[in-house]
Scaffold this motif. Structure first.
Motif, short mmCIF file in Angstrom:
data_model
loop_
_atom_site.label_atom_id
_atom_site.label_comp_id
_atom_site.label_asym_id
_atom_site.label_seq_id
_atom_site.Cartn_x
_atom_site.Cartn_y
_atom_site.Cartn_z
N LEU A 34 -5.90 2.01 7.58
CA LEU A 34 -7.28 1.28 7.28
C LEU A 34 -8.28 2.11 8.37
O LEU A 34 -8.07 3.21 8.44
N GLU A 57 -1.89 -4.51 2.16
CA GLU A 57 -2.10 -5.30 0.87
C GLU A 57 -1.40 -4.62 -0.25
O GLU A 57 -0.60 -3.48 0.00
N PRO A 82 0.36 1.09 -0.63
CA PRO A 82 0.58 -0.30 -0.65
C PRO A 82 1.99 -0.96 -0.17
O PRO A 82 2.86 -0.57 -0.81
N ASN A 138 -8.34 4.31 4.19
CA ASN A 138 -9.33 5.51 4.74
C ASN A 138 -9.28 6.64 3.86
O ASN A 138 -8.06 6.89 3.51
N LYS A 139 -10.22 7.26 3.68
CA LYS A 139 -10.23 8.48 3.02
C LYS A 139 -9.52 9.83 3.51
O LYS A 139 -9.52 10.87 2.72
N HIS A 186 -2.56 -3.22 -2.75
CA HIS A 186 -3.51 -2.00 -3.54
C HIS A 186 -4.04 -1.11 -2.65
O HIS A 186 -3.83 -1.53 -1.13
N ARG A 187 -4.86 -0.35 -2.79
CA ARG A 187 -5.07 0.76 -2.04
C ARG A 187 -6.62 0.52 -1.54
O ARG A 187 -7.18 1.55 -0.95
N ALA A 188 -7.23 -0.35 -1.87
CA ALA A 188 -8.51 -0.65 -1.79
C ALA A 188 -8.60 -0.85 -0.10
O ALA A 188 -7.88 -1.50 0.41
N GLY A 189 -9.69 -0.14 0.54
CA GLY A 189 -9.85 -0.29 1.72
C GLY A 189 -9.10 0.93 2.57
O GLY A 189 -9.58 1.07 3.93
#
Length: 196
Positions: free
Chosen positions: A90, A114, A129, A121-122, A116-119
């Protein structure tokens, strides 16, 4: 070409490649008759050994500017040393370490809390996940050979404790003042101690 293996299979129309085992339109082909067209056996297969050094960079999601700068530098130095950087995937210290490692062309693995991969860092090379919440801290330090902890935070403290229980080398930088931990003053020293 000899005919001992039987005739070559017919050419498949464009858009109809594959599916030759279960597609009723085409006959079932034997692998031996299809393989010479599909694989170039004249070339050597090169297998590269996997890198063997994995380091976790742990720290709070809410870190000071100095801690973020230190994390960035630690990530960069680890990548330059050929290490794979593992973190929580993150922001905060994880994000800064990821950015530093990525800027040096390194591989960064983020173990996300979580499912899922939302959030994420790029700067991650691989985002995984776990769906484990804070319990993913165990995976982070278990996957690493050494741990560099930067800054405070309860999650960081749990990673330090688990890493010590697992017998991992733990180096702290502006982190928890705990007896028995090796604390250093600079990112370069933290990386040097972790790699030793």
């Amino acid at each position: 070409m000899g005919t001992s293996r039987g005739p070559l299979p017919p050419e498949l129309p464009a858009g109809k490649r594959g599916g030759w085992y279960h597609d009723s339109v085409y006959p079932t082909f034997r692998l031996t008759s299809f393989a010479p067209r599909a694989v170039n056996f004249g070339r050597e297969l090169t297998i590269h050994a996997m890198p063997r050094r994995y380091f976790a960079v742990c720290g709070a999601s809410e870190a000071s500017d100095a801690q973020l700068h230190a994390a960035h530098e630690v990530g960069r130095l680890l990548a330059q040393a050929g290490a794979i950087v593992i973190n929580g995937g993150l922001g905060g210290v994880s994000g800064a370490a990821s950015e530093g490692a990525a800027s040096a062309g390194g591989t960064v693995i983020g173990l996300l809390p979580e499912s899922h991969r939302a959030g994420a860092n790029k700067h991650l090379t691989i985002a995984l996940p776990t769906g484990m919440g804070q319990a993913r801290n165990v995976l982070i330090v278990t996957a690493a050979q050494s741990v560099i902890a930067i800054g405070g935070g309860w999650g960081t403290l749990s990673e330090i404790a688990i890493a010590k229980r697992l017998g991992r080398t733990v180096v702290t930088l502006d982190s928890w003042p705990i007896t028995g931990l090796e604390s250093v003053a600079t990112p370069a020293e933290a990386v040097r101690r972790a790699i030793e």
